[in-house]
Design a protein around this motif. Structure first.
Motif, PDB file in Angstrom:
ATOM      1  N   PHE A 117       0.847  -1.197   0.000  1.00 30.35           N
ATOM      2  CA  PHE A 117       0.000   0.000   0.000  1.00 30.35           C
ATOM      3  C   PHE A 117       0.884   1.249   0.000  1.00 30.35           C
ATOM      4  CE2 PHE A 117      -2.594  -3.252   2.105  1.00 30.35           C
ATOM      5  CZ  PHE A 117      -3.710  -3.222   1.292  1.00 30.35           C
TER       6      PHE A 117
ATOM      7  N   GLN B 213      -2.350   5.971   0.045  1.00 32.21           N
ATOM      8  CA  GLN B 213      -3.445   5.106   0.487  1.00 32.21           C
ATOM      9  C   GLN B 213      -3.539   5.074   2.011  1.00 32.21           C
ATOM     10  OE1 GLN B 213      -2.046   1.692  -2.020  1.00 32.21           O
ATOM     11  NE2 GLN B 213      -4.247   1.402  -2.402  1.00 32.21           N
TER      12      GLN B 213
ATOM     13  N   HIS C  74     -10.307   2.168   2.048  1.00 35.60           N
ATOM     14  CA  HIS C  74      -9.074   2.745   1.540  1.00 35.60           C
ATOM     15  C   HIS C  74      -7.891   1.772   1.454  1.00 35.60           C
ATOM     16  CE1 HIS C  74     -10.986   6.660   1.767  1.00 35.60           C
ATOM     17  NE2 HIS C  74     -11.347   6.396   3.012  1.00 35.60           N
ATOM     18  N   LEU C  75      -7.966   0.664   2.175  1.00 39.93           N
ATOM     19  CA  LEU C  75      -6.877  -0.315   2.123  1.00 39.93           C
ATOM     20  C   LEU C  75      -7.447  -1.710   1.899  1.00 39.93           C
ATOM     21  CD1 LEU C  75      -4.675   0.896   5.164  1.00 39.93           C
ATOM     22  CD2 LEU C  75      -4.304   1.398   2.738  1.00 39.93           C
TER      23      LEU C  75
END
Length: 418
Positions: free
Chosen positions: A341, A345, A414-415
């Motif tokens: 990531f 992010q 978001h992840l």
């Protein structure tokens, strides 16, 4: 000219208000101590003024040197940490700076753990360097590295348990022993332990205290955190057990003109009785969140001293958990987000949290989150840390399940795991 008290009575709206004769009775007691605000302190006579001594708290001379409010706070903090003498300063960083300025001079050297609180390193790289005081960083997880870096010029060794942000827990008793062997002062940033997880002046927990026990020389504490507990006060303390060292620090404290506001001291005094309960609540919530993170694939590494596998976990156990299940830890932990990531992010994940606020410090009622660039904060990437982006969490006093729900929603948004 003689003043006639009968004929020249004080003006009731000016002098009469300032020199009003009424004095309240002195036997008032209540749950919270009184707040004394003063710069000027009155003396009955000139002789009394000349007799008074502020260094041993036997009297009052000037507000900067102490009032009943600050004296009381200092004594209660000594009880908390097991020290004998305390001075108050305007912030935790001011406590670190006071220690350095009180014990170091041109030509001296200070050793600092590489994972120390960033502003302490910045102080060494800035002002101390300008004063001709050198510094070096040592590996906090390697006592031999500390020993090898102590030289005849070394006058002070800073210790931190655990380290800032990456949360490594050192072998603190062994580090203190190494300093003792070389006759070097050791100062501990005790903000995390706060006098509750372990006692800095009784590291063997044998109750001996004082001379002959294993103890740090100086404990610096950011009262901004757990003693305050509200996220609304800046204050620090420097606590010692040696009278000569305390006087050295206190005289420097006086010469620098360091002082704290009476209302700030009052706020910390009001919070101290609940500190143990709050610390344990923060601890319990942090462990619940950390355990949740361990089960998430996005978590490449958990950094919480009370968890097996965390850097220095065995040292935390030895110092803080004398009996299974009894050890305490602050409500602070970090997570290394998997390297797949990006920083953007991870930043979006932090921005997406609703209950966690983005902000520095910790120990208050509101949970906080901050992503850190560890590579820029260390001499080199620590061998015990996996690659990725580090995010530090400070748990507040919210319900743990609500915080976990908040983490989950932002993680999914978001992840997302591939």
């Amino acid at each position: 000219m003689q003043y006639d008290t009968q004929r020249d009575a004080p003006h009731p709206h000016t002098t009469g208000l300032i020199h009003h004769p009424y004095k309240p009775p002195g036997d008032f007691q209540a749950p919270q101590p009184g707040v004394f605000k003063a710069s000027t302190v009155y003396f009955p006579t000139v002789a009394d003024m000349r007799r008074r001594e502020w260094k041993d708290k036997s009297a009052y001379t000037y507000g900067l040197h102490g009032t009943p409010t600050t004296y009381m706070l200092e004594e209660r903090l000594c009880s908390l940490e097991g020290g004998l003498q305390c001075v108050l300063v305007p912030s935790g960083l001011a406590a670190l700076a006071l220690v350095a300025l009180a014990v170091l001079k041109t030509g001296d050297e200070v050793l600092i753990p590489d994972n120390a609180y960033g502003p302490n390193k910045a102080l060494a790289e800035g002002e101390l360097r300008h004063f001709g005081i050198t510094h070096r960083y040592y590996d906090p997880m390697n006592p031999d590295d500390l020993s090898s870096q102590i030289t005849p010029r070394t006058r002070l060794v800073w210790l931190e348990a655990p380290g800032s942000v990456s949360m490594e827990f050192p072998d603190l008793p062994e580090m203190v022993r190494r300093c003792r062997e070389r006759g070097v002062l050791c100062a501990l940033d005790n903000t995390w332990g706060a006098g509750l997880a372990f006692k800095p002046f009784d590291l063997l927990a044998d109750g001996a205290g004082g001379e002959g026990s294993l103890a740090v020389d100086i404990s610096a504490h950011a009262l901004t955190k757990y003693p305050s507990g509200g996220g609304d006060v800046l204050m620090g303390s420097v606590i010692t057990r040696d009278p000569a060292l305390h006087l050295q620090i206190k005289l420097c404290h006086m010469r620098l003109g360091l002082g704290v506001a009476a209302n700030d001291a009052e706020a910390v005094l009001r919070s101290l009785p609940s500190m143990d309960l709050r610390y344990k609540a923060h601890d319990q919530t942090a462990r619940a969140l950390a355990a949740w993170w361990q089960a998430q694939p996005q978590c490449a590494q958990l950094m919480h001293p009370a968890f097996a596998g965390a850097p220095g976990h065995a040292h935390w156990q030895a110092l803080c958990e004398r009996e299974p299940g009894t050890g305490l830890a602050a409500g602070l932990f970090s997570v290394m987000i998997d390297a797949r990531f990006s920083q953007a992010q991870v930043d979006a994940f932090c921005d997406g949290l609703q209950l966690f606020k983005i902000g520095y410090s910790w120990g208050g009622p509101v949970s906080l989150v901050v992503p850190y660039d560890i590579a820029s904060m260390r001499q080199s990437w620590p061998v015990h840390l996996k690659p990725g982006t580090l995010v530090r969490f400070s748990t507040g006093l919210e319900f743990a399940k609500d915080l976990i729900s908040d983490l989950g929603q932002s993680l999914r948004a978001h992840l997302p795991w591939p």
